[in-house]
Motif scaffolding. Structure first.
Motif, PDB file in Angstrom:
ATOM      1  N   ALA A  37       0.825  -1.207   0.000  1.00 29.05           N
ATOM      2  CA  ALA A  37       0.000   0.000   0.000  1.00 29.05           C
ATOM      3  C   ALA A  37       0.860   1.258   0.000  1.00 29.05           C
ATOM      4  N   LYS A  38       1.960   1.232   0.734  1.00 31.29           N
ATOM      5  CA  LYS A  38       2.844   2.399   0.771  1.00 31.29           C
ATOM      6  C   LYS A  38       3.449   2.669  -0.597  1.00 31.29           C
ATOM      7  N   GLN A  39       3.765   1.639  -1.337  1.00 27.32           N
ATOM      8  CA  GLN A  39       4.324   1.823  -2.672  1.00 27.32           C
ATOM      9  C   GLN A  39       3.307   2.435  -3.627  1.00 27.32           C
ATOM     10  N   ALA A  40       2.035   2.065  -3.451  1.00 26.46           N
ATOM     11  CA  ALA A  40       0.978   2.600  -4.314  1.00 26.46           C
ATOM     12  C   ALA A  40       0.510   3.984  -3.882  1.00 26.46           C
ATOM     13  N   ALA A  41       0.774   4.358  -2.629  1.00 23.96           N
ATOM     14  CA  ALA A  41       0.197   5.565  -2.033  1.00 23.96           C
ATOM     15  C   ALA A  41       0.426   6.856  -2.818  1.00 23.96           C
ATOM     16  N   PRO A  42       1.580   7.072  -3.468  1.00 22.96           N
ATOM     17  CA  PRO A  42       1.742   8.331  -4.202  1.00 22.96           C
ATOM     18  C   PRO A  42       0.757   8.517  -5.351  1.00 22.96           C
ATOM     19  N   HIS A  43       0.099   7.445  -5.758  1.00 26.52           N
ATOM     20  CA  HIS A  43      -0.747   7.497  -6.947  1.00 26.52           C
ATOM     21  C   HIS A  43      -2.224   7.290  -6.661  1.00 26.52           C
ATOM     22  N   VAL A  44      -2.570   6.697  -5.525  1.00 26.70           N
ATOM     23  CA  VAL A  44      -3.961   6.291  -5.276  1.00 26.70           C
ATOM     24  C   VAL A  44      -4.523   6.979  -4.044  1.00 26.70           C
ATOM     25  N   GLY A  45      -5.866   6.990  -3.971  1.00 22.97           N
ATOM     26  CA  GLY A  45      -6.522   7.557  -2.809  1.00 22.97           C
ATOM     27  C   GLY A  45      -6.877   6.529  -1.766  1.00 22.97           C
ATOM     28  N   CYS A  46      -6.903   5.257  -2.169  1.00 18.37           N
ATOM     29  CA  CYS A  46      -7.287   4.187  -1.259  1.00 18.37           C
ATOM     30  C   CYS A  46      -6.552   2.920  -1.644  1.00 18.37           C
ATOM     31  N   ALA A  47      -6.190   2.136  -0.643  1.00 13.96           N
ATOM     32  CA  ALA A  47      -5.549   0.844  -0.878  1.00 13.96           C
ATOM     33  C   ALA A  47      -6.304  -0.213  -0.086  1.00 13.96           C
ATOM     34  N   PHE A  48      -6.819  -1.221  -0.785  1.00 15.04           N
ATOM     35  CA  PHE A  48      -7.567  -2.307  -0.160  1.00 15.04           C
ATOM     36  C   PHE A  48      -6.603  -3.442   0.168  1.00 15.04           C
ATOM     37  N   LEU A  49      -6.288  -3.593   1.441  1.00 15.93           N
ATOM     38  CA  LEU A  49      -5.414  -4.681   1.878  1.00 15.93           C
ATOM     39  C   LEU A  49      -6.209  -5.982   1.952  1.00 15.93           C
ATOM     40  N   GLY A  50      -5.482  -7.084   2.058  1.00 16.49           N
ATOM     41  CA  GLY A  50      -6.157  -8.386   2.132  1.00 16.49           C
ATOM     42  C   GLY A  50      -6.160  -9.077   0.781  1.00 16.49           C
ATOM     43  N   GLY A  51      -7.191  -9.934   0.497  1.00 16.57           N
ATOM     44  CA  GLY A  51      -8.170 -10.338   1.468  1.00 16.57           C
ATOM     45  C   GLY A  51      -7.595 -11.266   2.547  1.00 16.57           C
ATOM     46  N   ILE A  52      -8.352 -11.320   3.618  1.00 13.27           N
ATOM     47  CA  ILE A  52      -7.942 -12.166   4.716  1.00 13.27           C
ATOM     48  C   ILE A  52      -9.150 -12.933   5.240  1.00 13.27           C
ATOM     49  N   ALA A  53      -8.928 -14.207   5.523  1.00 14.90           N
ATOM     50  CA  ALA A  53      -9.963 -15.066   6.081  1.00 14.90           C
ATOM     51  C   ALA A  53     -10.027 -14.855   7.585  1.00 14.90           C
ATOM     52  N   LEU A  54     -11.241 -14.689   8.115  1.00 13.00           N
ATOM     53  CA  LEU A  54     -11.391 -14.308   9.515  1.00 13.00           C
ATOM     54  C   LEU A  54     -11.785 -15.447  10.446  1.00 13.00           C
ATOM     55  N   ASP A  55     -12.654 -16.335   9.996  1.00 14.89           N
ATOM     56  CA  ASP A  55     -13.187 -17.343  10.915  1.00 14.89           C
ATOM     57  C   ASP A  55     -12.641 -18.724  10.572  1.00 14.89           C
ATOM     58  N   SER A  56     -13.014 -19.720  11.364  1.00 15.06           N
ATOM     59  CA  SER A  56     -12.412 -21.040  11.210  1.00 15.06           C
ATOM     60  C   SER A  56     -12.708 -21.652   9.845  1.00 15.06           C
ATOM     61  N   ALA A  57     -13.935 -21.472   9.351  1.00 19.30           N
ATOM     62  CA  ALA A  57     -14.294 -22.074   8.067  1.00 19.30           C
ATOM     63  C   ALA A  57     -13.496 -21.462   6.920  1.00 19.30           C
ATOM     64  N   THR A  58     -13.382 -20.141   6.899  1.00 22.48           N
ATOM     65  CA  THR A  58     -12.659 -19.509   5.798  1.00 22.48           C
ATOM     66  C   THR A  58     -11.147 -19.681   5.949  1.00 22.48           C
ATOM     67  N   ARG A  59     -10.650 -19.773   7.182  1.00 22.53           N
ATOM     68  CA  ARG A  59      -9.217 -20.009   7.365  1.00 22.53           C
ATOM     69  C   ARG A  59      -8.843 -21.421   6.896  1.00 22.53           C
ATOM     70  N   GLU A  60      -9.709 -22.390   7.145  1.00 20.38           N
ATOM     71  CA  GLU A  60      -9.451 -23.738   6.638  1.00 20.38           C
ATOM     72  C   GLU A  60      -9.494 -23.743   5.109  1.00 20.38           C
ATOM     73  N   ALA A  61     -10.423 -23.005   4.545  1.00 18.93           N
ATOM     74  CA  ALA A  61     -10.473 -22.885   3.088  1.00 18.93           C
ATOM     75  C   ALA A  61      -9.192 -22.255   2.552  1.00 18.93           C
ATOM     76  N   ALA A  62      -8.697 -21.227   3.234  1.00 19.40           N
ATOM     77  CA  ALA A  62      -7.462 -20.575   2.805  1.00 19.40           C
ATOM     78  C   ALA A  62      -6.280 -21.536   2.866  1.00 19.40           C
ATOM     79  N   ARG A  63      -6.238 -22.375   3.899  1.00 22.29           N
ATOM     80  CA  ARG A  63      -5.159 -23.372   3.988  1.00 22.29           C
ATOM     81  C   ARG A  63      -5.214 -24.345   2.811  1.00 22.29           C
ATOM     82  N   GLU A  64      -6.419 -24.761   2.461  1.00 17.46           N
ATOM     83  CA  GLU A  64      -6.567 -25.665   1.325  1.00 17.46           C
ATOM     84  C   GLU A  64      -6.126 -24.987   0.035  1.00 17.46           C
ATOM     85  N   MET A  65      -6.398 -23.703  -0.086  1.00 15.01           N
ATOM     86  CA  MET A  65      -5.978 -22.962  -1.272  1.00 15.01           C
ATOM     87  C   MET A  65      -4.461 -22.832  -1.333  1.00 15.01           C
TER      88      MET A  65
END
Length: 257
Positions: free
Chosen positions: A20-48
């Motif tokens: 985000a810092k690298q993009a900051a001179p050019h953009v107004g917003c930087a969307f970080l992530g995505g990140i899995a929050l709960d157990s079901a999505t974290r397990e899905a992320a591990r499988e990915m």
């Protein structure tokens, strides 16, 4: 929502505070992530990850969001965090952290990976508007500005109608991946006129940015080329021309314009 009207879109496992810092001179917003929050999505992320996709998998995802947003406090860019969850409690927690940092909480109804959809997150939420609206309302009640990342071309989903429902549920922004259906951006803009509309997919130059802006987008976002300052610079110039100077030059003047 943010100025200039150009955002860097999240790339799973890649879009962190340093990015985000690298993009900051050019953009107004930087969307970080995505990140899995709960157990079901974290397990899905591990499988990915097991099949060689890149994902953020910190031990404590809420603490990770706080750390990353803290690292951006001195950067001249509005931060946002794209999150995936099948349950409400971690969305409320993440939204509260985002609110503390004046950051945007973005609910991911966009990821089409089979594992994430099977977990009840990502694109599967587009087909379950009640659950998606509940996630939006939960994040809004926690005090954050709320964006929803969606995509076109999902069979059985009336995206303009869903967009109106999301706006009523408390969405401040809609982040639309137009795929190959760019005119749908205009339909979403008409269906949810009070919601800040960010258009995404294939934004590379003046011509592609102008196409979305002509359809009624309030901003555009860049995904894969977000680490390329040359691309960001020329899109930023186009966006500034459109919104600031009123000098809407012919987008076909130059292929590099």
């Amino acid at each position: 929502m943010f100025e200039p009207r150009l955002a860097a879109a999240s790339l799973s496992g890649e879009s962190d505070a340093d990015w985000a810092k690298q993009a900051a001179p050019h953009v107004g917003c930087a969307f970080l992530g995505g990140i899995a929050l709960d157990s079901a999505t974290r397990e899905a992320a591990r499988e990915m990850v097991d099949r060689e996709r890149t994902e953020f998998l910190p031990e404590d995802p809420i603490a990770f969001i706080d750390e990353q947003l803290t690292a951006l406090e001195s950067a001249d860019v509005r931060a946002a965090f794209n999150v995936r969850s099948a349950t409400l409690e971690p969305i409320a927690e993440a939204a509260a952290v985002c609110a503390d940092h004046d950051a945007i909480l973005e609910i991911n109804a966009h990821c089409r990976q089979e594992e994430m959809c099977a977990a009840g997150a990502g694109q599967s939420l587009l087909r379950d508007g009640d659950r998606l609206c509940e996630q939006v309302a939960t994040a809004a009640d926690a005090g954050a500005d709320v964006s929803v990342k969606v995509r076109t071309e999902v069979e059985g989903v009336d995206l303009p109608a869903l967009s109106a429902r999301l706006a009523d549920a408390g969405a401040d922004a809609l982040h639309v991946d137009a795929m190959d259906s760019e005119p749908v951006v205009a339909e979403v803009a008409e269906a949810a006129p009070e919601t800040f509309l960010i258009a995404n997919n294939g934004v590379r130059d003046r011509a592609t940015a102008y196409e979305y802006l002509e359809y009624g987008a309030d901003a555009v976002s860049v995904g894969r080329p977000s680490d390329n300052p040359t691309v960001l610079r020329r899109i930023r110039e186009a966006v500034d021309e459109w919104f600031t100077t009123g000098d809407r030059l012919d987008p076909e003047v130059s292929p590099d314009a």
